[in-house]
Design a protein around this motif. Structure first.
Motif, PDB file in Angstrom:
ATOM      1  N   GLY A 251      37.349  20.929  29.984  1.00 45.19           N
ATOM      2  CA  GLY A 251      38.339  20.223  30.781  1.00 45.19           C
ATOM      3  C   GLY A 251      39.450  21.094  31.329  1.00 45.19           C
ATOM      4  N   ALA A 252      39.313  22.408  31.192  1.00 44.73           N
ATOM      5  CA  ALA A 252      40.363  23.298  31.687  1.00 44.73           C
ATOM      6  C   ALA A 252      40.396  23.293  33.210  1.00 44.73           C
ATOM      7  CB  ALA A 252      40.140  24.715  31.183  1.00 44.73           C
ATOM      8  N   THR A 253      41.590  23.448  33.749  1.00 41.08           N
ATOM      9  CA  THR A 253      41.779  23.730  35.167  1.00 41.08           C
ATOM     10  C   THR A 253      42.151  25.202  35.271  1.00 41.08           C
ATOM     11  OG1 THR A 253      42.541  21.485  35.620  1.00 41.08           O
ATOM     12  CG2 THR A 253      43.095  23.182  37.238  1.00 41.08           C
ATOM     13  N   LEU A 254      41.355  25.969  35.997  1.00 43.67           N
ATOM     14  CA  LEU A 254      41.551  27.412  36.070  1.00 43.67           C
ATOM     15  C   LEU A 254      42.257  27.800  37.360  1.00 43.67           C
ATOM     16  CD1 LEU A 254      38.061  28.642  34.810  1.00 43.67           C
ATOM     17  CD2 LEU A 254      40.139  28.248  33.470  1.00 43.67           C
ATOM     18  N   THR A 255      43.212  28.702  37.226  1.00 43.56           N
ATOM     19  CA  THR A 255      43.921  29.265  38.374  1.00 43.56           C
ATOM     20  C   THR A 255      43.520  30.725  38.513  1.00 43.56           C
ATOM     21  OG1 THR A 255      45.796  27.782  38.060  1.00 43.56           O
ATOM     22  CG2 THR A 255      46.178  29.783  39.365  1.00 43.56           C
ATOM     23  N   ALA A 256      43.113  31.118  39.708  1.00 47.94           N
ATOM     24  CA  ALA A 256      42.648  32.485  39.949  1.00 47.94           C
ATOM     25  C   ALA A 256      43.664  33.252  40.777  1.00 47.94           C
ATOM     26  CB  ALA A 256      41.303  32.474  40.659  1.00 47.94           C
ATOM     27  N   SER A 257      43.752  34.553  40.499  1.00 48.65           N
ATOM     28  CA  SER A 257      44.655  35.440  41.239  1.00 48.65           C
ATOM     29  C   SER A 257      43.926  36.749  41.533  1.00 48.65           C
ATOM     30  CB  SER A 257      45.917  35.742  40.420  1.00 48.65           C
ATOM     31  OG  SER A 257      46.616  34.562  40.093  1.00 48.65           O
ATOM     32  N   GLN A 258      44.294  37.360  42.650  1.00 51.43           N
ATOM     33  CA  GLN A 258      43.774  38.681  43.002  1.00 51.43           C
ATOM     34  C   GLN A 258      44.899  39.686  42.917  1.00 51.43           C
ATOM     35  OE1 GLN A 258      41.808  38.939  46.804  1.00 51.43           O
ATOM     36  NE2 GLN A 258      41.397  41.122  46.623  1.00 51.43           N
ATOM     37  N   PHE A 259      44.578  40.883  42.430  1.00 50.53           N
ATOM     38  CA  PHE A 259      45.573  41.930  42.243  1.00 50.53           C
ATOM     39  C   PHE A 259      45.125  43.167  43.004  1.00 50.53           C
ATOM     40  CE2 PHE A 259      45.747  39.039  38.731  1.00 50.53           C
ATOM     41  CZ  PHE A 259      47.101  38.847  38.525  1.00 50.53           C
ATOM     42  N   GLY A 260      45.855  43.456  44.083  1.00 48.37           N
ATOM     43  CA  GLY A 260      45.467  44.572  44.938  1.00 48.37           C
ATOM     44  C   GLY A 260      44.389  44.152  45.916  1.00 48.37           C
ATOM     45  N   PRO A 261      43.976  45.086  46.774  1.00 49.09           N
ATOM     46  CA  PRO A 261      43.046  44.739  47.845  1.00 49.09           C
ATOM     47  C   PRO A 261      41.590  44.753  47.393  1.00 49.09           C
ATOM     48  CG  PRO A 261      43.610  47.052  47.985  1.00 49.09           C
ATOM     49  CD  PRO A 261      44.427  46.492  46.838  1.00 49.09           C
ATOM     50  N   TYR A 262      40.757  44.131  48.197  1.00 52.51           N
ATOM     51  CA  TYR A 262      39.309  44.371  48.128  1.00 52.51           C
ATOM     52  C   TYR A 262      39.076  45.749  48.723  1.00 52.51           C
ATOM     53  CZ  TYR A 262      34.378  44.079  49.563  1.00 52.51           C
ATOM     54  OH  TYR A 262      33.043  44.321  49.769  1.00 52.51           O
ATOM     55  N   THR A 263      38.304  46.574  48.044  1.00 55.72           N
ATOM     56  CA  THR A 263      38.167  47.941  48.522  1.00 55.72           C
ATOM     57  C   THR A 263      36.783  48.499  48.226  1.00 55.72           C
ATOM     58  OG1 THR A 263      39.318  50.072  48.623  1.00 55.72           O
ATOM     59  CG2 THR A 263      38.990  49.120  46.439  1.00 55.72           C
ATOM     60  N   GLN A 264      36.535  49.653  48.804  1.00 54.82           N
ATOM     61  CA  GLN A 264      35.226  50.284  48.741  1.00 54.82           C
ATOM     62  C   GLN A 264      35.207  51.429  47.735  1.00 54.82           C
ATOM     63  OE1 GLN A 264      37.635  51.209  50.729  1.00 54.82           O
ATOM     64  NE2 GLN A 264      37.191  53.045  51.946  1.00 54.82           N
ATOM     65  N   SER A 265      33.994  51.763  47.316  1.00 50.10           N
ATOM     66  CA  SER A 265      33.757  53.000  46.558  1.00 50.10           C
ATOM     67  C   SER A 265      32.274  53.312  46.643  1.00 50.10           C
ATOM     68  CB  SER A 265      34.186  52.848  45.093  1.00 50.10           C
ATOM     69  OG  SER A 265      33.910  54.053  44.379  1.00 50.10           O
ATOM     70  N   SER A 266      31.936  54.273  47.472  1.00 52.19           N
ATOM     71  CA  SER A 266      30.550  54.756  47.576  1.00 52.19           C
ATOM     72  C   SER A 266      29.563  53.628  47.849  1.00 52.19           C
ATOM     73  CB  SER A 266      30.159  55.514  46.303  1.00 52.19           C
ATOM     74  OG  SER A 266      31.024  56.603  46.082  1.00 52.19           O
ATOM     75  N   GLY A 267      29.924  52.746  48.747  1.00 52.50           N
ATOM     76  CA  GLY A 267      29.029  51.668  49.135  1.00 52.50           C
ATOM     77  C   GLY A 267      29.147  50.405  48.316  1.00 52.50           C
ATOM     78  N   SER A 268      29.974  50.422  47.288  1.00 53.00           N
ATOM     79  CA  SER A 268      30.177  49.215  46.481  1.00 53.00           C
ATOM     80  C   SER A 268      31.459  48.508  46.923  1.00 53.00           C
ATOM     81  CB  SER A 268      30.270  49.567  44.992  1.00 53.00           C
ATOM     82  OG  SER A 268      31.438  50.325  44.716  1.00 53.00           O
ATOM     83  N   GLY A 269      31.522  47.209  46.603  1.00 54.83           N
ATOM     84  CA  GLY A 269      32.710  46.409  46.891  1.00 54.83           C
ATOM     85  C   GLY A 269      33.410  46.053  45.597  1.00 54.83           C
ATOM     86  N   ASN A 270      34.735  46.185  45.564  1.00 53.66           N
ATOM     87  CA  ASN A 270      35.480  46.087  44.316  1.00 53.66           C
ATOM     88  C   ASN A 270      36.752  45.277  44.485  1.00 53.66           C
ATOM     89  OD1 ASN A 270      34.116  48.396  42.491  1.00 53.66           O
ATOM     90  ND2 ASN A 270      34.200  49.064  44.615  1.00 53.66           N
ATOM     91  N   ALA A 271      37.097  44.517  43.437  1.00 56.12           N
ATOM     92  CA  ALA A 271      38.334  43.738  43.437  1.00 56.12           C
ATOM     93  C   ALA A 271      38.753  43.465  42.004  1.00 56.12           C
ATOM     94  CB  ALA A 271      38.152  42.424  44.186  1.00 56.12           C
ATOM     95  N   ASN A 272      40.054  43.317  41.805  1.00 54.56           N
ATOM     96  CA  ASN A 272      40.621  42.858  40.533  1.00 54.56           C
ATOM     97  C   ASN A 272      40.938  41.376  40.653  1.00 54.56           C
ATOM     98  OD1 ASN A 272      40.854  45.306  38.903  1.00 54.56           O
ATOM     99  ND2 ASN A 272      42.386  45.975  40.399  1.00 54.56           N
ATOM    100  N   LEU A 273      40.270  40.565  39.825  1.00 59.58           N
ATOM    101  CA  LEU A 273      40.449  39.115  39.851  1.00 59.58           C
ATOM    102  C   LEU A 273      40.670  38.621  38.429  1.00 59.58           C
ATOM    103  CD1 LEU A 273      37.387  38.346  42.140  1.00 59.58           C
ATOM    104  CD2 LEU A 273      39.779  38.150  42.847  1.00 59.58           C
ATOM    105  N   ALA A 274      41.552  37.640  38.266  1.00 55.47           N
ATOM    106  CA  ALA A 274      41.788  37.053  36.941  1.00 55.47           C
ATOM    107  C   ALA A 274      41.873  35.542  37.058  1.00 55.47           C
ATOM    108  CB  ALA A 274      43.079  37.598  36.334  1.00 55.47           C
ATOM    109  N   TRP A 275      41.364  34.877  36.041  1.00 57.32           N
ATOM    110  CA  TRP A 275      41.371  33.411  35.950  1.00 57.32           C
ATOM    111  C   TRP A 275      42.075  33.006  34.659  1.00 57.32           C
ATOM    112  CZ3 TRP A 275      37.460  36.469  37.500  1.00 57.32           C
ATOM    113  CH2 TRP A 275      36.725  36.138  38.655  1.00 57.32           C
ATOM    114  N   ILE A 276      43.004  32.060  34.736  1.00 55.45           N
ATOM    115  CA  ILE A 276      43.633  31.557  33.514  1.00 55.45           C
ATOM    116  C   ILE A 276      43.627  30.026  33.531  1.00 55.45           C
ATOM    117  CG2 ILE A 276      45.140  33.576  33.234  1.00 55.45           C
ATOM    118  CD1 ILE A 276      47.458  31.775  34.200  1.00 55.45           C
ATOM    119  N   PRO A 277      43.509  29.387  32.360  1.00 58.89           N
ATOM    120  CA  PRO A 277      43.667  27.934  32.302  1.00 58.89           C
ATOM    121  C   PRO A 277      45.117  27.565  32.599  1.00 58.89           C
ATOM    122  CG  PRO A 277      42.559  28.773  30.334  1.00 58.89           C
ATOM    123  CD  PRO A 277      43.138  29.947  31.051  1.00 58.89           C
TER     124      PRO A 277
END
Length: 278
Positions: A251-277
């Motif tokens: 029954g949790a309601t989760l809130t998500a946040s992004q920290f910093g940009p979506y970015t590249q590294s040698s063809g991969s896609g990367n992001a810092n994301l966090a979810w908290i109740p």
């Protein structure tokens, strides 16, 4: 549902090796370092008792393991890139009791698992790099889990749910982190981006996450992992999503946040994301 114990936050974190030594990081990756630091401050403010990190670069063929070291101490070398991670020392508390509780829950689900306190088991760079920024003073005890070749995404999600159940049973407040890229069809050249199609898939994953469409993200993840070439088949992120699913089912309601940009590294896609109740 109470978030007093159990998994109190989940996250996906970047671990690109070129940021292992901050002063040598390329300019285009400076912003993701700041994002990792900001996410670390955010997660530490929740006063977790432990961090459980599922790392894409500790690869187990058959079994799930949980590190039961009282203290993690050693030298991290990136076998694939010793020029970038050439032997960086770490010392960090572990949590043997939590590791034992996690393995008990995984085994109860009929999944092969065991603890390990092998003194010569060194950290991979997908453990070292994110924790360097998320917990720079090594204040929060750590338990590591691998990416397992002989498991599927459903099993990985079961393990994520087991981490939540184990933390709840142990009376611990745990942050569960998947150390993984999003899309991961890597290629030579550190400044290279994913294909336009995979960039779009990554950005859709992020957008749906930030919009709060968590069940849709979970339901779509097998397709995403296949078409976006998820790192280690998407198993580290699937483990994290399993804990999210357990929270949602309570029954949790989760809130998500992004920290910093979506970015590249040698063809991969990367992001810092966090979810908290919330």
């Amino acid at each position: 549902m109470s978030a007093k114990t159990g998994v109190i936050a989940t996250a996906v974190t970047i671990h690109v090796p070129r940021i292992a030594i901050e002063e040598l990081a390329p300019p285009f990756q400076k912003d993701i370092i700041e994002g990792s630091k900001a996410m670390g401050r955010y997660l530490r403010e929740m006063k977790p008792d432990a961090i459980v990190i599922v790392t894409a670069h500790w690869v187990s063929t058959f079994n799930w393991y949980a590190t039961s070291h009282a203290v993690h101490e050693g030298v991290c070398v990136a076998d694939e890139a010793p020029d970038l991670v050439p032997g960086l020392r770490y010392r960090h508390a572990g949590d043997p009791a939590l590791a034992e509780a996690i393995i008990a829950q995984i085994k109860a689900a009929g999944i092969p698992a065991m603890t390990t306190d092998c003194p010569d088991l060194s950290w991979d760079y997908a453990t070292y790099v994110p924790l360097k920024y998320i917990d720079p003073k090594a204040e929060v005890p750590v338990v590591r889990l691998p990416a397992v070749i002989c498991c599927n995404l459903d099993e990985a999600m079961q393990v994520g749910a087991a981490v939540h159940a184990a933390a709840r049973a142990a009376g611990k407040r745990v942050v569960l982190i998947a150390s993984s890229a999003l899309s991961h069809a890597v290629a030579r050249g550190p400044e290279g981006w994913p294909t336009p199609e995979r960039i779009e898939m990554d950005k859709q994953f992020i957008a749906e996450t930030l919009a709060g469409n968590h069940r849709a993200v979970i339901a779509d993840f097998p397709r995403f992992a296949k078409e976006a070439a998820g790192e280690m088949g998407g198993k580290p992120i699937a483990t994290m999503l399993g804990a999210m699913q357990a929270l949602l089912d309570e029954g949790a309601t989760l809130t998500a946040s992004q920290f910093g940009p979506y970015t590249q590294s040698s063809g991969s896609g990367n992001a810092n994301l966090a979810w908290i109740p919330s």
